[in-house]
Scaffold this motif. Structure first.
Motif, PDB file in Angstrom:
ATOM      1  N   PRO A  83      15.876  28.220  18.826  1.00  0.00           N
ATOM      2  CA  PRO A  83      16.075  29.525  19.273  1.00  0.00           C
ATOM      3  C   PRO A  83      15.544  30.539  18.129  1.00  0.00           C
ATOM      4  CG  PRO A  83      17.946  27.987  19.351  1.00  0.00           C
ATOM      5  CD  PRO A  83      16.662  27.368  18.530  1.00  0.00           C
ATOM      6  N   ARG A  84      15.097  31.759  18.591  1.00  0.00           N
ATOM      7  CA  ARG A  84      14.291  32.790  17.925  1.00  0.00           C
ATOM      8  C   ARG A  84      13.167  32.189  17.216  1.00  0.00           C
ATOM      9  NH1 ARG A  84      18.618  36.706  15.135  1.00  0.00           N
ATOM     10  NH2 ARG A  84      19.462  37.232  17.007  1.00  0.00           N
ATOM     11  N   GLY A  85      12.489  31.168  17.988  1.00  0.00           N
ATOM     12  CA  GLY A  85      10.952  30.638  17.417  1.00  0.00           C
ATOM     13  C   GLY A  85      10.268  31.694  18.271  1.00  0.00           C
ATOM     14  N   THR A  86       8.992  31.460  17.576  1.00  0.00           N
ATOM     15  CA  THR A  86       7.807  32.195  18.200  1.00  0.00           C
ATOM     16  C   THR A  86       6.542  31.304  18.993  1.00  0.00           C
ATOM     17  OG1 THR A  86       7.985  33.498  16.256  1.00  0.00           O
ATOM     18  CG2 THR A  86       5.777  33.468  17.427  1.00  0.00           C
ATOM     19  N   LEU A  87       6.197  31.641  19.965  1.00  0.00           N
ATOM     20  CA  LEU A  87       5.346  30.998  20.851  1.00  0.00           C
ATOM     21  C   LEU A  87       4.119  31.844  20.874  1.00  0.00           C
ATOM     22  CD1 LEU A  87       4.396  28.947  23.074  1.00  0.00           C
ATOM     23  CD2 LEU A  87       5.685  29.968  24.660  1.00  0.00           C
ATOM     24  N   VAL A  88       2.947  31.107  20.206  1.00  0.00           N
ATOM     25  CA  VAL A  88       1.672  31.884  20.488  1.00  0.00           C
ATOM     26  C   VAL A  88       0.730  31.364  21.615  1.00  0.00           C
ATOM     27  CG1 VAL A  88      -0.223  32.393  19.008  1.00  0.00           C
ATOM     28  CG2 VAL A  88       2.089  32.312  17.932  1.00  0.00           C
ATOM     29  N   LEU A  89       0.436  32.365  22.373  1.00  0.00           N
ATOM     30  CA  LEU A  89      -0.752  31.608  23.397  1.00  0.00           C
ATOM     31  C   LEU A  89      -2.207  32.107  23.155  1.00  0.00           C
ATOM     32  CD1 LEU A  89       1.298  32.944  26.757  1.00  0.00           C
ATOM     33  CD2 LEU A  89       1.390  30.844  25.414  1.00  0.00           C
TER      34      LEU A  89
END
Length: 320
Positions: free
Chosen positions: A234-240
């Protein structure tokens, strides 16, 4: 001049292209080497309605331009910005509203004997970087853009999904932060290249030591997205990092419930990329799968489109 021309999603070798004449603020560059990128393959598939010469990863020699650049080997930033819009004036030229993009948007690209770019986009190369290695400057800069957008700390658990060309560069640059890094992919030999550099690797079933603070999606397919998303805390960051030719569907409500930060990541800083190559802090040579002269460009593209192939380089100057 010779060049690989894309029109109506059909690629052809043309020998009747005019040598471009640079405007006053641009330079004429004789292309030595250029790399085929997944974006080039997506353009052929219709990712964006482009007509012109493809190619944006290149090394060349300035033939017409400022005296301090003439006869210098250079690489070039691919976004040609207007300098006047609000994005340019706020220091975000890669999002210029009026930009052209080398081999992608309204500007002929690097799969030809010559190209033109604004002088301010060009970066001279140190002598100790080989021409082959220098073709990776643009994708290496794109990998470094992640660290411009997200603070990556040594105590962060970071996941990279994808062991292809981009995933390999993203992994090597993130490893330099000292973070707790895991790279997952599908190919033993590609993962072994990273493992040899001290990077933890595995297949999809290796995602057991999460949840991760940051995940980076480098596959460009829905399965990769699902793995990267599912591994986050939770509250993590997903980079595309990948461009998608098709539509991507996902569970938006889970992003809301877990308060996930979703970041698109594209072009990055050239100077740090050149410095990493000059200091031999990243290894790109093992990523080169094959060389082809531009006259065999269609064969080169067929090779590049095969599953699992790494970087295919086109050579415009056989004596370089």
């Amino acid at each position: 001049m010779k060049g690989l021309w894309l029109e109506n999603q059909q690629l052809q070798l043309r020998t009747d292209l005019p040598v471009p004449s640079p405007p006053s603020d641009e330079a004429l560059v004789r292309v030595l080497r250029a790399g085929i990128c997944n974006t080039d393959l997506e353009l052929i598939r219709g990712y964006y309605p482009y007509k012109g010469i493809l190619g944006h990863e290149f090394v060349g020699v300035v033939e017409d331009g400022p005296d301090n650049l003439v006869n210098q080997r250079v690489v070039g930033e691919i976004n040609a910005a207007c300098g006047e819009c609000r994005f340019c004036k706020s220091g975000q030229p890669t999002h210029c509203q009026n930009r052209t993009v080398l081999g992608i948007v309204n500007r002929n690209g690097a799969f030809a004997d010559y190209l033109t770019l604004p002088v301010k986009n060009l970066h001279p190369l140190p002598d100790n970087i080989s021409t082959d290695a220098a073709t990776f400057t643009e994708p290496l800069a794109a990998a470094l853009e992640i660290q411009e957008q997200v603070r990556v700390r040594p105590d962060h658990q970071v996941l990279v999904v994808g062991d292809g060309k981009l995933g390999q560069l993203v992994a090597q640059t993130l490893a330099l932060t000292g973070c707790n890094l895991l790279v997952i992919g599908r190919h033993h030999e590609k993962l072994a290249n990273l493992e040899a550099r001290g990077i933890k690797v595995g297949f999809a079933d290796a995602i057991t030591n999460g949840p991760f603070d940051i995940s980076v999606e480098c596959t460009g397919n829905p399965e990769g997205f699902a793995l990267a998303r599912g591994a986050l805390r939770p509250r993590g960051t997903l980079v595309l990092k990948s461009t998608y030719a098709g539509q991507l569907t996902f569970d938006a409500s889970s992003l809301v419930v877990d308060e996930i930060t979703l970041i698109g990541s594209r072009c990055g800083p050239f100077k740090p990329a050149i410095d990493l190559l000059a200091q031999d802090k990243v290894n790109v040579n093992y990523l080169i799968q094959a060389h082809y002269p531009v006259e065999e460009g269609l064969t080169a593209f067929n090779h590049a489109q095969q599953q699992g192939v790494l970087k295919i380089l086109l050579t415009m100057d056989h004596n370089s």
